[in-house]
Design a protein around this motif. Sequence first.
Motif, PDB file in Angstrom:
ATOM      1  N   CYS A  87      15.415   5.419   1.805  1.00 62.58           N
ATOM      2  CA  CYS A  87      14.440   4.620   1.066  1.00 62.58           C
ATOM      3  C   CYS A  87      14.670   4.839  -0.431  1.00 62.58           C
ATOM      4  CB  CYS A  87      13.042   5.063   1.479  1.00 62.58           C
ATOM      5  SG  CYS A  87      11.719   4.282   0.563  1.00 62.58           S
ATOM      6  N   LYS A  89      13.605   3.391  -4.508  1.00 68.57           N
ATOM      7  CA  LYS A  89      12.663   2.573  -5.281  1.00 68.57           C
ATOM      8  C   LYS A  89      13.169   2.465  -6.703  1.00 68.57           C
ATOM      9  CE  LYS A  89       7.683   2.228  -6.290  1.00 68.57           C
ATOM     10  NZ  LYS A  89       7.357   0.923  -5.710  1.00 68.57           N
ATOM     11  N   ILE A  91      12.350   2.521 -10.164  1.00 69.41           N
ATOM     12  CA  ILE A  91      11.256   2.951 -11.030  1.00 69.41           C
ATOM     13  C   ILE A  91      11.772   2.942 -12.463  1.00 69.41           C
ATOM     14  CG2 ILE A  91       9.602   4.791 -11.543  1.00 69.41           C
ATOM     15  CD1 ILE A  91       9.905   5.697  -8.602  1.00 69.41           C
ATOM     16  N   LEU A  98      13.892   8.096  -2.459  1.00 68.48           N
ATOM     17  CA  LEU A  98      12.572   8.676  -2.180  1.00 68.48           C
ATOM     18  C   LEU A  98      12.582   9.553  -0.939  1.00 68.48           C
ATOM     19  CD1 LEU A  98      10.205   5.611  -2.751  1.00 68.48           C
ATOM     20  CD2 LEU A  98      10.762   7.430  -4.358  1.00 68.48           C
ATOM     21  N   LYS A  99      13.204   9.046   0.111  1.00 71.90           N
ATOM     22  CA  LYS A  99      13.204   9.824   1.357  1.00 71.90           C
ATOM     23  C   LYS A  99      14.127   9.191   2.390  1.00 71.90           C
ATOM     24  CE  LYS A  99       9.656   9.235   4.072  1.00 71.90           C
ATOM     25  NZ  LYS A  99       8.306   9.406   4.533  1.00 71.90           N
ATOM     26  N   TYR A 101      14.475   8.222   6.625  1.00 78.24           N
ATOM     27  CA  TYR A 101      13.713   8.010   7.862  1.00 78.24           C
ATOM     28  C   TYR A 101      14.562   8.373   9.070  1.00 78.24           C
ATOM     29  CZ  TYR A 101      10.117   5.619   5.219  1.00 78.24           C
ATOM     30  OH  TYR A 101       9.112   5.331   4.336  1.00 78.24           O
ATOM     31  N   PHE A 107       8.445   2.468   9.007  1.00 78.56           N
ATOM     32  CA  PHE A 107       8.395   2.075   7.594  1.00 78.56           C
ATOM     33  C   PHE A 107       8.196   0.567   7.504  1.00 78.56           C
ATOM     34  CE2 PHE A 107      12.892   2.112   8.817  1.00 78.56           C
ATOM     35  CZ  PHE A 107      13.276   0.827   8.464  1.00 78.56           C
ATOM     36  N   GLY A 108       7.855   0.107   6.290  1.00 79.52           N
ATOM     37  CA  GLY A 108       7.639  -1.319   6.091  1.00 79.52           C
ATOM     38  C   GLY A 108       6.226  -1.729   6.432  1.00 79.52           C
ATOM     39  N   GLU A 109       5.321  -0.731   6.575  1.00 85.40           N
ATOM     40  CA  GLU A 109       3.932  -1.027   6.932  1.00 85.40           C
ATOM     41  C   GLU A 109       3.103  -1.450   5.729  1.00 85.40           C
ATOM     42  OE1 GLU A 109       5.069   1.681   6.030  1.00 85.40           O
ATOM     43  OE2 GLU A 109       3.550   2.901   5.050  1.00 85.40           O
ATOM     44  N   LEU A 110       3.532  -1.014   4.516  1.00 85.49           N
ATOM     45  CA  LEU A 110       2.689  -1.240   3.333  1.00 85.49           C
ATOM     46  C   LEU A 110       2.481  -2.724   3.047  1.00 85.49           C
ATOM     47  CD1 LEU A 110       3.604   1.231   0.471  1.00 85.49           C
ATOM     48  CD2 LEU A 110       1.488   1.063   1.778  1.00 85.49           C
ATOM     49  N   ALA A 111       3.577  -3.481   3.062  1.00 91.14           N
ATOM     50  CA  ALA A 111       3.491  -4.914   2.762  1.00 91.14           C
ATOM     51  C   ALA A 111       2.534  -5.595   3.736  1.00 91.14           C
ATOM     52  CB  ALA A 111       4.875  -5.552   2.826  1.00 91.14           C
ATOM     53  N   ARG A 118       7.342  -5.963  -0.824  1.00 90.31           N
ATOM     54  CA  ARG A 118       7.963  -4.705  -0.395  1.00 90.31           C
ATOM     55  C   ARG A 118       8.000  -3.726  -1.567  1.00 90.31           C
ATOM     56  NH1 ARG A 118       7.703  -4.495   5.012  1.00 90.31           N
ATOM     57  NH2 ARG A 118       9.113  -5.962   6.076  1.00 90.31           N
ATOM     58  N   ALA A 119       7.511  -2.513  -1.349  1.00 90.72           N
ATOM     59  CA  ALA A 119       7.378  -1.533  -2.423  1.00 90.72           C
ATOM     60  C   ALA A 119       8.654  -0.743  -2.660  1.00 90.72           C
ATOM     61  CB  ALA A 119       6.239  -0.568  -2.110  1.00 90.72           C
ATOM     62  N   ALA A 120       9.610  -0.835  -1.746  1.00 87.19           N
ATOM     63  CA  ALA A 120      10.833  -0.050  -1.872  1.00 87.19           C
ATOM     64  C   ALA A 120      11.933  -0.737  -1.074  1.00 87.19           C
ATOM     65  CB  ALA A 120      10.596   1.370  -1.347  1.00 87.19           C
ATOM     66  N   TYR A 169       0.920   7.807  -1.868  1.00 90.95           N
ATOM     67  CA  TYR A 169       1.443   7.170  -0.657  1.00 90.95           C
ATOM     68  C   TYR A 169       1.579   8.184   0.472  1.00 90.95           C
ATOM     69  CZ  TYR A 169       4.536   4.934   2.635  1.00 90.95           C
ATOM     70  OH  TYR A 169       5.076   4.445   3.786  1.00 90.95           O
ATOM     71  N   GLU A 170       2.085   9.360   0.127  1.00 93.35           N
ATOM     72  CA  GLU A 170       2.227  10.396   1.150  1.00 93.35           C
ATOM     73  C   GLU A 170       0.854  10.874   1.621  1.00 93.35           C
ATOM     74  OE1 GLU A 170       6.292  12.705   0.367  1.00 93.35           O
ATOM     75  OE2 GLU A 170       4.844  12.969  -1.231  1.00 93.35           O
TER      76      GLU A 170
HETATM   77  P1  1OR Z   1       6.917  -1.807   2.443  1.00 97.24           P
HETATM   78  O1  1OR Z   1       6.434  -2.836   3.397  1.00 97.24           O
HETATM   79  O2  1OR Z   1       6.417  -1.890   1.031  1.00 97.24           O
HETATM   80  C1  1OR Z   1       9.154  -0.650   1.832  1.00 97.24           C
HETATM   81  O3  1OR Z   1       8.517  -1.776   2.432  1.00 97.24           O
HETATM   82  C2  1OR Z   1       8.683   0.595   2.518  1.00 97.24           C
HETATM   83  O4  1OR Z   1       9.147   1.828   1.976  1.00 97.24           O
HETATM   84  C3  1OR Z   1       7.177   0.744   2.379  1.00 97.24           C
HETATM   85  O5  1OR Z   1       6.534  -0.336   3.031  1.00 97.24           O
HETATM   86  C4  1OR Z   1       6.994   2.117   2.952  1.00 97.24           C
HETATM   87  O6  1OR Z   1       7.022   2.062   4.347  1.00 97.24           O
HETATM   88  C5  1OR Z   1       8.261   2.851   2.472  1.00 97.24           C
HETATM   89  N1  1OR Z   1       6.009   4.142  -2.095  1.00 97.24           N
HETATM   90  C6  1OR Z   1       6.046   2.965  -1.443  1.00 97.24           C
HETATM   91  N2  1OR Z   1       6.668   2.752  -0.262  1.00 97.24           N
HETATM   92  C7  1OR Z   1       7.308   3.770   0.273  1.00 97.24           C
HETATM   93  C8  1OR Z   1       7.326   5.024  -0.378  1.00 97.24           C
HETATM   94  C9  1OR Z   1       6.640   5.195  -1.611  1.00 97.24           C
HETATM   95  N3  1OR Z   1       8.050   5.839   0.394  1.00 97.24           N
HETATM   96  C10 1OR Z   1       8.426   5.145   1.475  1.00 97.24           C
HETATM   97  N4  1OR Z   1       8.015   3.867   1.416  1.00 97.24           N
HETATM   98  N5  1OR Z   1       6.603   6.392  -2.337  1.00 97.24           N
HETATM   99  C11 1OR Z   1       7.368   7.567  -1.931  1.00 97.24           C
HETATM  100  C12 1OR Z   1       6.609   8.794  -1.599  1.00 97.24           C
HETATM  101  C13 1OR Z   1       7.532   9.930  -1.228  1.00 97.24           C
HETATM  102  C14 1OR Z   1       5.923   6.478  -3.649  1.00 97.24           C
HETATM  103  C15 1OR Z   1       6.913   6.242  -4.747  1.00 97.24           C
HETATM  104  C16 1OR Z   1       6.305   6.261  -6.132  1.00 97.24           C
END
Ligand code: 1OR
Length: 288
Positions: A87, A89, A91, A98-99, A101, A107-111, A118-120, A169-170
Amino acid sequence: AVSAEAYGQWNKKGDFNPPVYPKTPEQHSRIITKLSSSFMFSSLDDKDKEIVIEAMKECIFPTNSEVIKQGADGAELFIVDTGILSCYKNIKGENKHLKDYHPGEAFGELALLYNAPRAATIIAKTDAILWSLDRDTFNHIVKDAAVKRREKYEAFLAKVDLLSDMDPYERSQLADAFVTSKYNQGEFVIKEGDEGNNFYIVEDGEAIATKTIHAGHAAEEVKRYRPGDYFGELALLKGQPRAANVVALRVLKLVSLDRHSFKRLLGPVESILLRNAKKYEEIIASLT
Ligand code: 1OR
């Protein structure tokens, strides 16, 4: 009379036809295993779990292929069956890793949860087999419970000292994994000498820690726990038996993580936990 809104709600549910992708019994049981280790799905009842499994689609990604692109619209979330994904991002113009999997993680649940881009970016680091779940099925079956849980715990978790420096997020992922429990006055949460399998944070109420300091004498008070305080980390960190008793002083509400979730989700604060654990030795020294 049935209100338009109520009818709409009913109608929405009634109209929902989740996709069905046939699975071999072997695929079916592989998905079950993955779902039960994925916090967002572990609390679904069997019927809903079955709908989710049927709706999941197998996707194959070769090494270096892009699964999710930051900024794009999101149509599905993924659960890792085999392989490792990275993953990244962007920035402030810098592409940060970031990490990674691993199998069983989602993953991909945020959107989907927040209707956001998509955040990353997610890239297959090795050849990978993923199971995808479409937005509609996610929204109908999983989303409400997940959003409620995250909202319910967000404010509480932000106030827990231990977690204050953790990435939000974590921290929000902890809410998916927490199990809540309640104890009455005088009940033991932990018994000195037992094997330890859980980590606890006090949500409400008060508890006391007692420990055998002088052999042959009753255990003595060594600590008190109030909302936001944690305990039970030592046995998990050090692989030792429980070092003290923890007893409810009045009705006590706790959230807990099992050993596996503790390792996975509290890894980022392990150094703080170890640093704080040094203070126990000072307390013991002052009592002997
Ligand atoms: P999504 O649908 O936005 C990208 O598609 C995915 O990356 C996201 O869902 C998460 O499942 C995953 N911030 C945002 N999304 C993250 C992050 C993250 N880590 C994994 N994803 N942060 C990392 C925290 C260690 C915060 C960064 C500032």
